[in-house]
Design an enzyme around this catalytic site. Sequence first.
Site, PDB file in Angstrom:
ATOM      1  N   GLU A 183     -38.888 -71.902  40.875  1.00 23.79           N
ATOM      2  CA  GLU A 183     -38.339 -70.578  40.543  1.00 23.79           C
ATOM      3  C   GLU A 183     -37.381 -70.090  41.624  1.00 23.79           C
ATOM      4  O   GLU A 183     -36.361 -69.477  41.321  1.00 23.79           O
ATOM      5  CB  GLU A 183     -39.473 -69.566  40.330  1.00 23.79           C
ATOM      6  CG  GLU A 183     -40.387 -69.871  39.150  1.00 23.79           C
ATOM      7  CD  GLU A 183     -39.652 -70.057  37.826  1.00 23.79           C
ATOM      8  OE1 GLU A 183     -38.571 -69.431  37.639  1.00 23.79           O
ATOM      9  OE2 GLU A 183     -40.122 -70.853  36.994  1.00 23.79           O
ATOM     10  N   ASP A 191     -36.357 -76.124  30.537  1.00 26.11           N
ATOM     11  CA  ASP A 191     -35.035 -75.897  31.148  1.00 26.11           C
ATOM     12  C   ASP A 191     -34.051 -76.947  30.666  1.00 26.11           C
ATOM     13  O   ASP A 191     -32.909 -76.629  30.308  1.00 26.11           O
ATOM     14  CB  ASP A 191     -35.119 -76.025  32.682  1.00 26.11           C
ATOM     15  CG  ASP A 191     -35.860 -74.860  33.309  1.00 26.11           C
ATOM     16  OD1 ASP A 191     -35.974 -73.816  32.651  1.00 26.11           O
ATOM     17  OD2 ASP A 191     -36.304 -75.002  34.466  1.00 26.11           O
TER      18      ASP A 191
END
Length: 603
Positions: free
Chosen positions: A426, A501
Amino acid sequence: MKNLVKNFIIAIIIFLVITGIFSTLTLSAKKVENINLQKFIEQVNLGEVQKISIEGNKLNITLADGNLEALRKETDETLGELFKNYNADPEKIKNIGIEVKEDGGWSYWLNALLPFLLPLIIAIALIYYMMRQVQGANTKALMFGQSGAREAPKNSKNSVTFKDVAGVKEAKEELWEVVEFLKNSKKFTLLGAKIPKGVLLMGSPGTGKTLLAKAVAGEANVPFFSISGSEFVEMFVGVGAARVRDLFQKAKKSAPCIIFIDELDAVGRQRGTGLGGSHDEREQTLNQILVEMDGFEANSGVIILAATNRPDVLDPALLRPGRFDRRVILDEPDINDREAILKIHAKGKPTAQDVNLRKIAERTPGFSGADLANLLNEAAILSARRNKTHIGMDEIRESVEKVMLGPERKSHILSDKERNITAYHEAAHALVAHEMPDADPVHKVSIISRGRAAGYTLKLPTEDKHLHSRSEFIADLAVMLAGHTVEKEIFGEVTTGASSDLRQATRLARRLITEFGMSEKLGARTFGEKEEMIFLGREIHEQRDYGEKVTETIDQEISHLISEAAKTALEIVRKKKNKLEEIVKILLEKETIEKEAFEAIFK
Ligand code: ADP
Ligand code: MG
Ligand code: ZN
């Protein structure tokens, strides 16, 4: 099985009711006593009998004191013979009124027919109930052809008006005209103006199409028949068309009025596309709508509103002049609209002093009206769970994230190793987003699980965007790939955490090339024709309009875009390693970093 038992019980109840009715009908009001011959003669001789009426073999006896008695005699024996055989007193007989009734009457027929009728009635009742069961509780059996349109009550206190709809200014202006037409159509017809027949509301889900249609009805104060497109389509062929006919008939009777067909695309899809049988019925229904719309004159006072979020799949015949020729587009709300919508839905909800709806509107780009309504509801629920008397800003903020990303899963505990990987992952997303000038700024980074993601980075545009440039997309790709890249760089291998992703990035890269014409190699054209086809309930898109060679080039270009994005991300991660470590450290410590704290890292 349960249904069978239920049906059986119902049948028995019906049987009991019918026999009950039958027996009360045949028995007269007074109680009749059955007597034997001896007693009858005795009573005659005592002069107690006042009247005898003969009905076939049955003697109905009325006594002097008003009591009733009944008696059966032998078939071929007359009453005179009977008296003679039993030595009845002739003097007393003279005083008895004797009448002979026709053998028969309704009771005779009932007696004869009931044994046959009863099973029939029971069978019919059983079938009726079974049909109801099949049909479901809402639709009534044997009423297939009726439209089932709901008529909204006129003039009811809580009817929706334009005041309850925020934003969508142009749509409201357009529809205000419709309201005017309905309110005083004379004004327009005197000038020879033609009143529009059909108005089509178009907009993505949750932008308030249904709400706006209700508001038109509320403002115009006329009957409002609403039906959903899918309600026309039933199991039986021809039902849809019958329903359309019924709906328009009803409407014409109560003109001026509004017919509202919600989700028009359920019936109004282009004819002649698609495989499989179900669309035959749909086509008939659509044809009937077209016929009905042509069938009444422009000034009959019936206006048809329809709503759809798929105007692209509608049959062109629906859109031609004379049908749904007025089209009203409902845009997604911009920041001002969002604030106004929030204000409407905050009414009746006590909010704390510090609640700033403008701030919430800023945080919610891309939210539809329905999302915003849902958001405030979530916040109210959350506040109630926390035993607060007012909805606080914190609750609203949390609800924004919940609506956007799914609920937090605090109990979803990560091992230390997983936490470490997630923190790097992150942090990399956030770092790259911060470093790329074309990417949206970071609002929040967190390693608390939400929905299915282990952590999340929340980026929000500074303003509402309607157009997107290539450089923005390239920056987005780099941000998406940052997580994957950093896992490889720091830990030497990647985890499954990066899979969504990667899927997202691949999809975006493909769209860049095939839809937006943003590839230098392939140039300004689109690849693949999106076509609506329904086969066995699944939509098959994409029709190839290019050859094998181009397919190969597209694949190469996708890979190229993605590897370039990964390269950019890697460069940033390497160059700003110290910032990355700093973000990771705070994340491991505090789990979330808000916007201000995040920006402070780079000061
Ligand atoms: P759709 O466009 O999908 O028919 P709806 O009209 O059903 O959307 O909207 C769903 C809900 O969202 C409405 O009941 C209302 O509470 C809220 N909503 C949507 N748009 C607006 C708006 N412009 N103003 C106020 N509330 C809105
Ligand atoms: Mg709707
Ligand atoms: Zn990620």
